[in-house]
Design an enzyme around this catalytic site. Sequence first.
Site, PDB file in Angstrom:
ATOM      1  N   ALA A   7      -0.976  25.548  24.296  1.00 22.44           N
ATOM      2  CA  ALA A   7      -0.161  25.071  23.211  1.00 22.44           C
ATOM      3  C   ALA A   7       0.026  23.393  23.308  1.00 22.44           C
ATOM      4  O   ALA A   7       0.216  23.157  24.269  1.00 22.44           O
ATOM      5  CB  ALA A   7       1.014  25.793  22.928  1.00 22.44           C
ATOM      6  N   CYS A   8       0.095  23.026  21.985  1.00 20.44           N
ATOM      7  CA  CYS A   8       0.598  21.425  22.045  1.00 20.44           C
ATOM      8  C   CYS A   8       1.195  21.319  20.597  1.00 20.44           C
ATOM      9  O   CYS A   8       1.027  22.200  19.714  1.00 20.44           O
ATOM     10  CB  CYS A   8      -0.590  20.609  22.156  1.00 20.44           C
ATOM     11  N   GLY A   9       1.800  19.976  20.527  1.00 21.09           N
ATOM     12  CA  GLY A   9       2.316  19.770  19.123  1.00 21.09           C
ATOM     13  C   GLY A   9       1.739  20.283  18.088  1.00 21.09           C
ATOM     14  O   GLY A   9       2.362  21.032  17.213  1.00 21.09           O
TER      15      GLY A   9
END
Lengths: 93, 473
Positions: A7-9
Site C-alpha cells: 500500500a501507498c498514498g
Amino acid sequence: MLKVLAACGNGMGSSLIIKMKIEKVLKDMGLDCEVHHASVGQAKSDARNFDLVLVSHMLVKEFSNSGKAKIIGLINLLSEQEIRDKVEAALKS
Amino acid sequence: MDLLLNAFLGFVNKFLGQAPLLLGTVVFIGYLLLGRKSYEALAGFIKTFVGFKILQVGTGGLVATFKPIIESLTAKYGIQALVIDPYFGQTSATEFLDTMGSLAFVGYVMMIAFAFNILLVAFRKFTKIRTLFITGHIMYQQSAVLLWALYWVIEGTTGKPVSAPLVVVTGLLMGTYWSVMSNLIIEATQEVTDGAGFTIGHQQMFGAWVAYKLGGLLGDKEHDVNHVETPGFLSILNDNVVANSLIMTLFVGVIMVILGEETFTYNRANYFFATYIWETCAFFAVYITILLTGVRMFVAELTASFQGISDKLLKGAVPAVDCAVTFGFSPQAPTFGFIFGFFGQLVAIFTLIAIQSPVLIIAGFICLFFDNGTLAVFANKAGGRRAAAIIPFIAGLIQVFGSALVLTFLVGPPEVIGWMGMFDWATLFAGTTILSKYLGILVPIVLIPLLLIIPQLQYKRHAETYFTTMRDQ
C-alpha cells in the site's frame, strides 16, 4: 499461499514498485504468494483479508485495526534486503 | 489491392487507433517476449483493456461532475475555474483527444518516449544518460497532457486528428524530459535516500533539483525538519479518499456557495443546500477512486511488461520511480511541504481573484501533497526546516500562477477541467506550450538537443564518479 498487500498514498507508484519487489523476494525465498497493491485508504479496510501488509514505515500507524494481518513498515521501498529481512522476521513471529 | 488497403486502414483505425486495444496488445506482446505463458499474456491483455475502460468511467464522471459548476461560474462571473491536479489534467487531455479521434496517439507517444529513453541509456557512453523511467501512471499521464497541450496550440485550429510528425516530436520530447530530468536528480536523490540506488521519475524532477540547490542557501541542514512535530490531525490526509473529499469540499464548496443555491437544480425535497454541496464534492473522491482503480489495473500490467523488457535490454540502468518513495526517508517533510505549499497556493489564488484573472485556479490534493512534499524532502536535505518551508511556499505560488498562465492558452474545448499543476508542468511545460503557440513545432524540436546538453554538463563536473551510481558498474 501467502496473501500480501502493498500500500501507498494513492496506490499507484510506490505500492506497485514494492509489489514487484515483494514478488521477486518471496519467489527467491521459495514462497508461494499472491501480491496486490492499493491505496492506504482502501488497504485499511481490506487489510484483514491478507497475511502481510507492506507499507512505508510512516504509514504503519494507519493500520491499527487489521486483524491477523502482520503490518511491515519499510524505510527503503526498493531494498530487496530490507523486504527479505522484515518478511522473514514477521513470518517467524 | 483496394480490398487489402481497406483492410489495412480498417485495422489501423479500428484496432491500432483504439487506445485500450493498442495498450492491451503491447502488454500481450511484452509478456510473450518475456517468456510468460500465453494464457498469462491473455490475462494481461484483458486487465489492461478493462482497466482502461474503468479509467474512462472515472474521467467521464469527473468531467460530468465538474462541468456544470464551471459553466455556472463562467455564465455568472465570466471566469473559468480549473483544477490543478494531475488527474484533472489527464482527464482534460484524454477526454479532449478522444473527441478528436486521437486518444490512441497517447499510447504511441508513450511508446516512442520509452523507446527513446532506452536508446539514450543504451548509448550512455555518448549521451551520459543513466536513468530509465518506469513510473507507468506518470508516463501515461504526461504523454496525454503534453500531446493535448502541444496539439491544441500548434494544430488545434485545423480540427483534424493529431498529425504524425507532432506525435513523433511529442514522443521524443517526452522521452528526452524523462531521461534528462531523472538523470539530473540522481545525485540529490542519492543524498536524500542515503544511496538507495534509485532516482525520481515523476513530475517535479527539475523542481526538486532547484529545491536542493537553493535549499542550502536558505537554511541550515542541521535543523532537520524531522525533528519538528507536525499536528497530528494532518494524518487523516494519509487516506486519499478523505483528502480528496476534504480539499474539494473546501475549494469547490466555497465556489458553490458563492454561486448560490438557485444556480443548481437538485431535488430540494431530499437535500439541504449544504448536504447537496457535500455530496457533489464527495463525488470527486468517488470518480478519482474509480479512475485510480482503472489506472492501477492497466498500469500494473504495462509496467510489468515495460520493466521486463528494460531489464532484459539494460542491466545497470538506475530506475526512475515515484516521488513518494523518497518520503520514507524524511517522514515529516511531506507534511511540511503540504502546509506551506497550501499557504503559497492560497495566496496565489487570492491574488488571481484580486486581479480579476479570467482563469481561477482550484487547488488539488495530489499537487499539494506529492509535489510540495517532494520539494520539501529535497529542500530539507540541503537546508533544513527553513528551506523546507520557504521553497514549498514559493512553489505553491509558481504552481498556481504558472498553471493559470498556461491554461489561458488551453481553455476552449468543453472537456478541459484542469492542468497538471506539478512544478515542472507549471514551469518547463507551461513555457514550452506557450512558446509553441507562437513559434509552432519548432519549439519542441529545438528543446530536444538543448535538454540533452544537461547530462553532458553534469558529466563534466564529476567524470570519474559519474557512472558509479549505476548498479553494475
